[in-house]
Design a protein around this motif. Structure first.
Motif, short mmCIF file in Angstrom:
data_model
loop_
_atom_site.label_atom_id
_atom_site.label_comp_id
_atom_site.label_asym_id
_atom_site.label_seq_id
_atom_site.Cartn_x
_atom_site.Cartn_y
_atom_site.Cartn_z
N ALA A 1 0.83 -1.21 0.00
CA ALA A 1 0.00 0.00 0.00
C ALA A 1 0.86 1.26 0.00
CB ALA A 1 -0.92 -0.01 1.22
N MET B 1 0.75 4.26 -2.64
CA MET B 1 0.63 5.67 -2.29
C MET B 1 1.70 6.50 -2.98
SD MET B 1 -1.89 6.51 -0.13
CE MET B 1 -1.25 8.00 0.64
N ASP C 1 -9.52 11.91 -1.62
CA ASP C 1 -9.30 10.47 -1.65
C ASP C 1 -7.93 10.09 -1.13
OD1 ASP C 1 -11.82 10.01 -2.65
OD2 ASP C 1 -11.20 9.94 -4.74
N LYS D 1 -7.86 10.22 2.64
CA LYS D 1 -8.54 9.07 3.25
C LYS D 1 -7.68 7.82 3.16
CE LYS D 1 -13.18 10.86 2.28
NZ LYS D 1 -14.41 10.70 1.47
N CYS D 2 -6.98 7.65 2.04
CA CYS D 2 -6.09 6.49 1.89
C CYS D 2 -4.99 6.52 2.94
CB CYS D 2 -5.47 6.48 0.49
SG CYS D 2 -6.60 5.94 -0.82
N ARG D 3 -4.41 7.70 3.16
CA ARG D 3 -3.35 7.81 4.16
C ARG D 3 -3.87 7.48 5.55
NH1 ARG D 3 1.32 6.54 4.87
NH2 ARG D 3 1.96 7.59 2.96
N GLU E 1 -6.41 5.51 6.36
CA GLU E 1 -6.65 4.08 6.46
C GLU E 1 -5.35 3.30 6.57
OE1 GLU E 1 -9.58 2.49 6.82
OE2 GLU E 1 -10.32 4.54 7.02
N LEU E 2 -4.34 3.72 5.83
CA LEU E 2 -3.05 3.03 5.87
C LEU E 2 -2.42 3.13 7.26
CD1 LEU E 2 -0.41 3.19 3.01
CD2 LEU E 2 0.22 2.81 5.38
N MET F 1 -7.71 -2.65 3.24
CA MET F 1 -7.06 -1.34 3.12
C MET F 1 -6.17 -1.29 1.89
SD MET F 1 -3.86 0.17 3.42
CE MET F 1 -2.97 -1.08 4.36
N LYS G 1 -8.07 -0.88 -1.29
CA LYS G 1 -8.59 0.48 -1.46
C LYS G 1 -7.50 1.42 -1.97
CE LYS G 1 -10.75 4.31 1.06
NZ LYS G 1 -11.33 4.76 2.36
N VAL G 2 -6.32 1.35 -1.36
CA VAL G 2 -5.22 2.23 -1.75
C VAL G 2 -4.74 1.91 -3.16
CG1 VAL G 2 -2.85 2.93 -1.24
CG2 VAL G 2 -4.50 2.64 0.63
N MET H 1 -7.14 2.99 -5.84
CA MET H 1 -7.02 4.44 -6.07
C MET H 1 -5.78 4.74 -6.91
SD MET H 1 -7.99 7.59 -5.48
CE MET H 1 -7.30 9.24 -5.36
#
Length: 825
Positions: free
Chosen positions: A694, A698, A724, A727-729, A731-732, A768, A771-772, A775
């Motif tokens: 992930a 990123m 977005d 939010k990814c950060r 969750e990570l 997670m 999702k990342v 994206m």
């Protein structure tokens, strides 16, 4: 500001000229990849800091241009033992071939002076930045700190080289280094200044006497003998063109074996004296004139080094080390001035003033000797060191979990992680495309030759079998020969890390699909080795564990079956029936990861030895040589179009396979117990690697968004992207803390009591990562779905892990049951 390496060249000094045609003929025959019929050749000379004349050769062949660096001895009569081109080549070749010390690659050495008049060698040209002024004018404070930290790390890296392992054990005498060096440079000064008293500074002769009286007892000084660069300073290293990462250490003319703290002191001289001045004066250096914002103090820089190299604080002998370095600098400047008088100096007009600089440095040395305090009694606090490490850009963040800060890594883990990051950048990422190309070719079930070379390099760098828990290693030592193991075998048992500590390293490996196997930290081998370490007997350890630890063979784990729901291990139908001194195996398995690998030699097979026993006592595990008659590897299975060659996931049939009874693991009916012991750490390793995957997603996503435009704006300027990516950060980071907490509980409480937290991590991490990575793929557009990036493969791996080692629903059930159980207490 930094100077580009290409900006440090100028016309060739007539006194250093040579026969270019003769050099081209030699290079065409001896330099790897050198064009055979160049259309144009441009030769220029580096003008900064080169005691041995150094030249840039730009060789044009058609539309391509290749750049090489040629370094040679100066012409004419030279001081004895000076300008040792041959030794430079020897140390560069050894370090470049066998270590991760950042040095330019060398191609060939010519000791025949008939070619161009003096011996010479070729090496690669490093395009990058060189900082001439250690004050780093024009550089941002944060970047200054990163540059100094990288410099200290590089020095620690070269000091960590095992000279015996890389055939440099005879590169010099390690004992009495300081005594021999004082005498060498004293002699060099006397030779350089001639017989006439007017050419010598009597204060230098007094300085020599002071040094002779204060030579440290090197066997008790705490300064470990080893490889010494001899002239390590910030303007002798090359940084990456855009990153604050050091890519090359230059000018190895003075390298030898000896007291490494002399190297450290030399790298700190700019804190004492400003060599950039035309007339060098004792001015307290950077410390008294004010350290530019971001540049660490001398003590902080020294603390960086000691932490990275594992060296003690050198306060007791620091005055000698600095004074010796100043004395040697004065002797070198005197030698440069001598060569200027003789007409064969490299460096132009600076050589003319070298004599005055020598005298000024001598006065600086005496002023330094008179100081009462030259270094704090103790190094800066760990908090200061960590603060600088956090701000260096690529260093480790302190992730503190609910365990009260237990997840903050030790200095040992920080050093291992930094070395691992560098290994990935230097050796893994650059060859990923080559690995993928082979994996998609008709030869895909073969191993890329670079993989085996990288494995050997990882061993030498101490990045091998890092996953092995301390308790498992201790059991192996106890079982094998009653605890008596040789040093070589002991070195195969990792670094004695906990699951939590390994987590910081496993995450880095997860950034590439190919990385874990290079460090012998890949599935299913780690889980299979863990089974052997925990449950194997001495004969099984010798026959199968040792070759796996060495990386000479690979393995497979045969548990899942196509005809039953294998998420419930009690459904297993494969039979393992005892018959005399053998077991006979019949059954069908699939998703046996690793079985397609040509190096796979051993399978751990789970089946039932007693179909009538209690539910969780029917299963057993047994070791099966994959070449046993009746073991039929039917086909590789695809995962979203990936067959993961040459590793692979196989369907296998077992038809009346006869296996010696001694191959049973732990005993009949204990397979379920073994499976639970295996799956805890294994599941966690998968989760940790997904954190790394992930993170890479990123990184790629943000880089793409900052460089790609859509609808006349960079993607990063679109509001939807900003929301977005944030939010990814979030969750990570939440998932990382959860996984680290699970690792800590595994260490502190054991597999059974940590199963709830492990189950949470097993659900959270794949979701997670999906999702990342989704994206990141979206930001890359069609390229994100293709094989042109690693994103699709990383996504496929993450999606697989929502099923592998138990589907989400099983783990959610475990979490819920534990929650309900707590409510009833």
């Amino acid at each position: 500001m930094a100077s580009r390496t290409s900006e440090l060249v100028g016309r060739v000094d007539p006194a250093q000229s040579f026969d270019t045609d003769a050099l081209l003929r030699y290079a065409s025959a001896n330099v790897e990849g050198f064009p055979q019929a160049p259309t144009q050749v441009t030769v220029s000379q580096f003008g900064h800091g080169q005691s041995n004349p150094t030249f840039l050769m730009e060789v044009h062949s058609g539309s391509s241009v290749k750049r090489y660096v040629m370094r040679k001895k100066p012409p004419g009569k030279l001081l004895e033992s000076a300008h040792a081109i041959e030794r430079e080549f020897q140390v560069l070749h050894a370090l470049g071939t066998h270590t991760l010390v950042p040095v330019p690659k060398v191609f060939c050495l010519c000791i025949d002076s008939n070619v161009i008049g003096t011996p010479f060698y070729f090496m690669e040209y490093l395009e990058g930045r060189i900082y001439i002024d250690p004050k780093l004018p024009g550089v941002a404070p944060k970047q200054r700190r990163a540059i100094y930290h990288a410099t200290a790390k590089a020095l620690a890296s070269l000091h960590s080289a095992d000279v015996d392992a890389i055939s440099l054990g005879n590169f010099g005498k390690q004992k009495n280094y300081c005594k021999r060096q004082v005498e060498r440079w004293a002699k060099q000064y006397l030779v350089s200044t001639g017989e006439g008293k007017s050419n010598r500074n009597p204060r230098m002769l007094e300085l020599i006497d002071w040094l002779r009286q204060h030579i440290p007892l090197e066997d008790s000084s705490g300064a470990t003998a080893g490889l010494v660069h001899g002239d390590f300073r910030i303007d002798n290293v090359v940084f990456h063109p855009i990153e604050d990462r050091l890519i090359g250490i230059l000018d190895w003319e003075l390298s030898t074996l000896g007291n490494q703290m002399c190297d450290v002191a030399h790298s700190c001289l700019h804190y004492i004296v400003d060599f950039a001045l035309d007339e060098v004066q004792e001015n307290g250096g950077l410390e008294s004139t004010g350290i530019p914002d971001g540049v660490p103090s001398l003590a902080e820089y020294l603390a960086y080094y000691c932490s990275a190299a594992g060296k003690p604080w050198p306060v007791v002998q620091w005055k000698f080390y600095i004074t010796f370095s100043l004395f040697r600098g004065a002797s070198i400047f005197a030698g440069v001035h001598c060569r200027w008088i003789m007409g064969n100096a490299s460096g132009g007009h600076r050589a003319r003033h070298a004599g005055k600089k020598a005298d000024a440095i001598i006065e600086t040395a005496w002023a330094f000797i008179q100081r009462k305090s030259v270094l704090p009694e103790h190094p800066p606090s760990d908090s200061i060191a960590r603060e600088h490490m956090r701000q260096s850009g690529k260093e480790l963040r302190d992730h503190t979990s609910s365990s009260g800060g237990k997840s903050v890594p030790s200095l040992q883990v920080q050093r291992l992680r930094n070395r691992l990051i560098k290994f990935m950048e230097d050796h893994i990422y650059p060859v990923e495309n080559e690995f993928y190309e082979l994996a998609q070719s008709t030869e895909r079930w073969t191993v890329h030759p670079k993989e085996e070379k990288l494995k050997k390099l990882a061993k030498r760098e101490g990045l091998w079998n890092l996953w092995i828990p301390f308790d498992s290693a201790a059991r192996v030592k106890k079982v094998i020969s009653g605890g008596t193991v040789n040093k070589a075998f002991d070195g195969l048992l990792g670094a004695g890390l906990s699951n939590l500590e390994y987590g910081y390293l496993c995450e880095i490996m997860g950034r590439s699909v190919w990385a874990p196997q290079v460090f012998n930290c890949g599935a299913p081998d780690t889980g299979n080795m863990e089974v052997l370490m925990r449950y194997g007997n001495e004969q099984q350890l010798h026959q199968w564990l040792v070759p796996l630890l060495e990386g000479n063979i690979r393995s497979g784990f045969a548990m899942t079956e196509p005809q039953v729901a294998s998420s419930d291990a009690t459904n297993t139908e494969c039979s393992i029936k005892r018959q005399g001194d053998s077991y006979i195996i019949n059954g069908r398995k699939w998703w046996t990861s690793g079985a397609m690998d040509p190096r796979c030699k051993i399978l751990i097979v789970m089946g039932k030895t007693d179909f009538n026993a209690p539910k969780h006592k029917q299963q057993s595990m047994i070791l099966v040589d994959i070449n046993t008659p009746g073991v039929n590897v039917k086909r590789p299975l695809m995962v979203f179009g990936f067959d993961d060659a040459p590793h692979g996931h196989a369907e296998i049939s077992f038809e009346n396979v006869h296996v010696p009874a001694k191959n049973i693991l732990l005993g009949e009916g204990l397979g379920f117990e073994i499976a639970q012991g295996r799956l805890g750490p294994g599941r966690l390793h998968h989760c940790i690697r997904l954190i790394g995957a992930a993170e890479r997603g990123m990184q790629m996503m943000v880089q793409r968004a900052l460089s790609r435009k859509a609808f006349e704006k960079f993607i990063a300027e679109h509001g939807s992207f900003l929301s977005d990516v944030a939010k990814c950060r979030i969750e990570l980071e939440k998932t990382r803390l959860l996984v680290l907490e699970a690792a800590d509980q595994l260490d502190q409480l054991g597999n059974k009591k940590a199963r709830g937290m492990i189950a949470m991590a097993k659900v959270a991490a794949p979701n997670m990562a999906l999702k990342v990575l989704d994206m990141a793929m979206q930001v890359h557009g069609a390229a994100g779905l293709s094989g042109d990036t690693v994103l699709a493969h990383l996504w496929a791996t993450a999606r697989t892990l929502r099923i592998a080692d138990g589907p989400d629903e099983v783990h959610l059930g475990t979490i819920a049951k534990l929650e309900l159980r707590r409510a009833k207490l």
